[in-house]
Design a protein around this motif. Structure first.
Motif, PDB file in Angstrom:
ATOM      1  N   MET A 112       0.847  -1.194   0.000  1.00 38.07           N
ATOM      2  CA  MET A 112       0.000   0.000   0.000  1.00 38.07           C
ATOM      3  C   MET A 112       0.878   1.237   0.000  1.00 38.07           C
ATOM      4  SD  MET A 112      -3.117   0.917   0.150  1.00 38.07           S
ATOM      5  CE  MET A 112      -4.031   2.387   0.370  1.00 38.07           C
ATOM      6  N   ALA A 113       0.834   1.945  -1.095  1.00 38.30           N
ATOM      7  CA  ALA A 113       1.667   3.149  -1.140  1.00 38.30           C
ATOM      8  C   ALA A 113       0.792   4.379  -0.970  1.00 38.30           C
ATOM      9  CB  ALA A 113       2.460   3.212  -2.442  1.00 38.30           C
ATOM     10  N   ARG A 114       0.612   4.747   0.264  1.00 35.86           N
ATOM     11  CA  ARG A 114      -0.162   5.944   0.587  1.00 35.86           C
ATOM     12  C   ARG A 114       0.778   6.998   1.092  1.00 35.86           C
ATOM     13  NH1 ARG A 114      -5.316   5.210   4.472  1.00 35.86           N
ATOM     14  NH2 ARG A 114      -4.943   7.379   5.002  1.00 35.86           N
ATOM     15  N   MET A 115       0.644   8.190   0.532  1.00 31.36           N
ATOM     16  CA  MET A 115       1.556   9.261   0.920  1.00 31.36           C
ATOM     17  C   MET A 115       1.051   9.953   2.181  1.00 31.36           C
ATOM     18  SD  MET A 115       2.590  12.598  -1.298  1.00 31.36           S
ATOM     19  CE  MET A 115       2.871  14.118  -0.372  1.00 31.36           C
ATOM     20  N   PRO A 116       1.924  10.093   3.170  1.00 29.53           N
ATOM     21  CA  PRO A 116       1.523  10.823   4.380  1.00 29.53           C
ATOM     22  C   PRO A 116       1.196  12.283   4.054  1.00 29.53           C
ATOM     23  CG  PRO A 116       3.615   9.677   4.700  1.00 29.53           C
ATOM     24  CD  PRO A 116       3.294   9.599   3.243  1.00 29.53           C
ATOM     25  N   GLY A 117       0.265  12.850   4.789  1.00 32.80           N
ATOM     26  CA  GLY A 117      -0.037  14.265   4.616  1.00 32.80           C
ATOM     27  C   GLY A 117      -1.041  14.564   3.519  1.00 32.80           C
ATOM     28  N   THR A 118      -1.627  13.516   2.939  1.00 29.37           N
ATOM     29  CA  THR A 118      -2.646  13.733   1.915  1.00 29.37           C
ATOM     30  C   THR A 118      -4.015  13.358   2.478  1.00 29.37           C
ATOM     31  OG1 THR A 118      -2.628  11.487   1.013  1.00 29.37           O
ATOM     32  CG2 THR A 118      -1.000  13.025   0.147  1.00 29.37           C
ATOM     33  N   VAL A 119      -5.060  13.798   1.788  1.00 34.19           N
ATOM     34  CA  VAL A 119      -6.417  13.352   2.091  1.00 34.19           C
ATOM     35  C   VAL A 119      -6.657  12.125   1.218  1.00 34.19           C
ATOM     36  CG1 VAL A 119      -8.849  13.980   2.159  1.00 34.19           C
ATOM     37  CG2 VAL A 119      -7.083  15.756   2.463  1.00 34.19           C
ATOM     38  N   TYR A 120      -6.788  10.969   1.840  1.00 34.66           N
ATOM     39  CA  TYR A 120      -6.939   9.735   1.060  1.00 34.66           C
ATOM     40  C   TYR A 120      -8.413   9.478   0.775  1.00 34.66           C
ATOM     41  CZ  TYR A 120      -6.115   5.004  -0.615  1.00 34.66           C
ATOM     42  OH  TYR A 120      -6.061   3.872  -1.381  1.00 34.66           O
ATOM     43  N   ARG A 121      -8.772   9.464  -0.506  1.00 32.84           N
ATOM     44  CA  ARG A 121     -10.162   9.293  -0.926  1.00 32.84           C
ATOM     45  C   ARG A 121     -10.211   8.256  -2.051  1.00 32.84           C
ATOM     46  NH1 ARG A 121     -12.955  15.009  -2.077  1.00 32.84           N
ATOM     47  NH2 ARG A 121     -14.797  13.879  -1.347  1.00 32.84           N
ATOM     48  N   PRO A 122     -10.170   6.969  -1.714  1.00 33.96           N
ATOM     49  CA  PRO A 122     -10.118   5.940  -2.764  1.00 33.96           C
ATOM     50  C   PRO A 122     -11.334   6.013  -3.697  1.00 33.96           C
ATOM     51  CG  PRO A 122     -10.452   4.959  -0.580  1.00 33.96           C
ATOM     52  CD  PRO A 122     -10.163   6.408  -0.372  1.00 33.96           C
ATOM     53  N   VAL A 123     -11.071   5.835  -4.987  1.00 44.51           N
ATOM     54  CA  VAL A 123     -12.128   5.907  -5.998  1.00 44.51           C
ATOM     55  C   VAL A 123     -12.283   4.568  -6.710  1.00 44.51           C
ATOM     56  CG1 VAL A 123     -11.815   8.384  -6.381  1.00 44.51           C
ATOM     57  CG2 VAL A 123     -10.509   6.744  -7.772  1.00 44.51           C
ATOM     58  N   ARG A 124     -13.368   4.448  -7.454  1.00 44.91           N
ATOM     59  CA  ARG A 124     -13.635   3.196  -8.162  1.00 44.91           C
ATOM     60  C   ARG A 124     -12.799   3.041  -9.422  1.00 44.91           C
ATOM     61  NH1 ARG A 124     -20.055   4.048  -8.502  1.00 44.91           N
ATOM     62  NH2 ARG A 124     -20.757   2.198  -7.421  1.00 44.91           N
ATOM     63  N   ASN A 125     -12.404   4.152 -10.028  1.00 40.45           N
ATOM     64  CA  ASN A 125     -11.721   4.076 -11.324  1.00 40.45           C
ATOM     65  C   ASN A 125     -10.225   3.857 -11.162  1.00 40.45           C
ATOM     66  OD1 ASN A 125     -14.217   4.608 -12.361  1.00 40.45           O
ATOM     67  ND2 ASN A 125     -13.770   6.721 -12.979  1.00 40.45           N
ATOM     68  N   GLY A 136     -15.650  13.096  -7.184  1.00 33.32           N
ATOM     69  CA  GLY A 136     -16.921  12.565  -7.681  1.00 33.32           C
ATOM     70  C   GLY A 136     -16.815  12.039  -9.109  1.00 33.32           C
ATOM     71  N   TRP A 137     -16.091  12.782  -9.922  1.00 28.76           N
ATOM     72  CA  TRP A 137     -15.856  12.401 -11.319  1.00 28.76           C
ATOM     73  C   TRP A 137     -15.065  11.101 -11.394  1.00 28.76           C
ATOM     74  CZ3 TRP A 137     -17.335  13.341 -16.085  1.00 28.76           C
ATOM     75  CH2 TRP A 137     -16.452  13.252 -17.178  1.00 28.76           C
ATOM     76  N   TYR A 138     -14.035  10.992 -10.566  1.00 30.96           N
ATOM     77  CA  TYR A 138     -13.193   9.792 -10.552  1.00 30.96           C
ATOM     78  C   TYR A 138     -13.917   8.590  -9.966  1.00 30.96           C
ATOM     79  CZ  TYR A 138      -9.020  12.719 -11.343  1.00 30.96           C
ATOM     80  OH  TYR A 138      -8.061  13.569 -11.837  1.00 30.96           O
ATOM     81  N   ASN A 139     -14.923   8.836  -9.164  1.00 25.36           N
ATOM     82  CA  ASN A 139     -15.627   7.730  -8.515  1.00 25.36           C
ATOM     83  C   ASN A 139     -16.809   7.250  -9.368  1.00 25.36           C
ATOM     84  OD1 ASN A 139     -15.538   6.021  -6.252  1.00 25.36           O
ATOM     85  ND2 ASN A 139     -17.343   7.034  -5.383  1.00 25.36           N
ATOM     86  N   ASP A 140     -16.995   7.884 -10.513  1.00 25.78           N
ATOM     87  CA  ASP A 140     -18.094   7.533 -11.416  1.00 25.78           C
ATOM     88  C   ASP A 140     -17.529   6.715 -12.578  1.00 25.78           C
ATOM     89  OD1 ASP A 140     -20.109   7.363 -13.247  1.00 25.78           O
ATOM     90  OD2 ASP A 140     -20.400   9.540 -13.456  1.00 25.78           O
ATOM     91  N   PRO A 141     -17.854   5.423 -12.654  1.00 25.51           N
ATOM     92  CA  PRO A 141     -17.281   4.581 -13.714  1.00 25.51           C
ATOM     93  C   PRO A 141     -17.536   5.137 -15.109  1.00 25.51           C
ATOM     94  CG  PRO A 141     -18.362   3.214 -12.070  1.00 25.51           C
ATOM     95  CD  PRO A 141     -18.696   4.648 -11.718  1.00 25.51           C
ATOM     96  N   ALA A 142     -18.589   5.900 -15.279  1.00 24.92           N
ATOM     97  CA  ALA A 142     -18.899   6.441 -16.604  1.00 24.92           C
ATOM     98  C   ALA A 142     -17.836   7.433 -17.079  1.00 24.92           C
ATOM     99  CB  ALA A 142     -20.265   7.118 -16.580  1.00 24.92           C
ATOM    100  N   SER A 143     -17.120   8.053 -16.153  1.00 25.07           N
ATOM    101  CA  SER A 143     -16.137   9.069 -16.567  1.00 25.07           C
ATOM    102  C   SER A 143     -14.892   8.444 -17.157  1.00 25.07           C
ATOM    103  CB  SER A 143     -15.747   9.950 -15.375  1.00 25.07           C
ATOM    104  OG  SER A 143     -14.842   9.266 -14.522  1.00 25.07           O
ATOM    105  N   GLN A 144     -14.592   7.189 -16.760  1.00 28.92           N
ATOM    106  CA  GLN A 144     -13.375   6.506 -17.237  1.00 28.92           C
ATOM    107  C   GLN A 144     -12.113   7.330 -16.941  1.00 28.92           C
ATOM    108  OE1 GLN A 144     -13.158   3.313 -19.410  1.00 28.92           O
ATOM    109  NE2 GLN A 144     -14.820   3.136 -17.922  1.00 28.92           N
TER     110      GLN A 144
END
Ligand code: ZN
Length: 268
Positions: A1-14, A39-47
């Motif tokens: 798991m490569a998560r950068m410290p100091g960021t807001v982690y918001r996993p998306v579907r795409n 929101g755009w990244y979490n919408d599969p339709a946006s690709q």
């Protein structure tokens, strides 16, 4: 798991799971819009998605398991480069806070994967590149991130260099110094010891890698050192870098890789 410290982690579907093949560096993008693309990244339709997004105020959001899964940001470049979207439009420069944010990401990637501290205009070289350089194969976004943001990569790299846990001055090795010393050395019997401190770091690292006999760790970059360095360039640990000539003269990519393993900072 490569998560950068100091960021807001918001996993998306795409994203594409386990798709990363190499860690060549970072691709700079412009959002051509404002506000979080979550929101755009979490919408599969946006690709669409990216590893990171940096707001004008410097907030960093991370959306995927960077370095393992890839985001959908630059098509054929996705398996090889991490991506960062930057808030705003191509006719706006990055804010100081955005330069700082992207520099933090780059410094983090330098520590994780030895991204060298250089700007490249390339789809293969390791470093900080940009989306438009990939042309059609990277989605045809030739105006991304635009002529204002592209040249700001120099400042980003300079700042990343300051953020990288700075080794003491005597733990830096310069590509230019080492190439100069190697050339001078092969020309004369005694070698050039102008850069002896750096040369000893280089030779000690090659010795630790099992590529150079101890008797040649002497601060003079002779033929043996150059042969050992060529072996490093060819080696798996050295990475499949673009120094495919493997001529024994250090380049920034192979030297950064060596420095990460042996605690020195490679400079161009
Ligand atoms: Zn882009």
């Amino acid at each position: 798991m490569a998560r950068m410290p100091g960021t807001v982690y918001r996993p998306v579907r795409n994203f594409h799971p386990n798709g990363v093949r190499e860690h060549r560096g970072l691709v700079l993008h412009v959002q051509d819009g404002n506000n979080s693309p979550f929101g755009w990244y979490n919408d599969p339709a946006s690709q669409a998605s990216s590893d990171f997004w940096v707001s004008k105020s410097g907030v960093i959001e991370q959306y995927v398991n960077t370095g393992v899964d890839y985001a959908w940001a630059q098509v054929a470049g996705n398996p090889y480069y991490t991506s960062v979207e930057t808030e705003g439009h191509p006719n706006e420069s990055l804010t100081d806070a955005q330069v700082e944010g992207v520099a933090k990401i780059y410094a983090w990637g330098h520590g994780e994967w030895s991204w060298p501290l250089i700007v490249v205009d390339s789809t293969t070289a390791h470093g900080l590149t940009y989306h438009g350089i990939g042309g059609a194969a990277w989605g045809g976004h030739t105006g991304c991130p635009g002529d204002l943001r592209k040249p700001q990569r120099g400042r980003i790299i300079a700042r990343a260099g300051e953020l990288v846990s700075p080794p003491a001055p005597h733990r830096t090795v310069s590509v230019a110094h080492m190439v100069t010393a190697m050339k001078a050395d092969s020309a004369g019997p005694q070698g050039d010891v102008t850069y002896k401190t750096e040369a000893l770091l280089l030779e000690s690292a090659l010795y630790a890698e099992g590529l150079l006999a101890k008797q040649w760790v002497d601060g003079s970059l002779g033929t043996k050192t150059r042969e050992a360095y060529a072996a490093w360039q060819r080696s798996k640990a050295g990475g499949s870098y673009s120094e495919s000539a493997a001529d024994g003269y250090p380049g920034i990519q192979s030297l950064s890789r060596l420095g990460t393993r042996h605690n020195f900072l490679a400079l161009a």
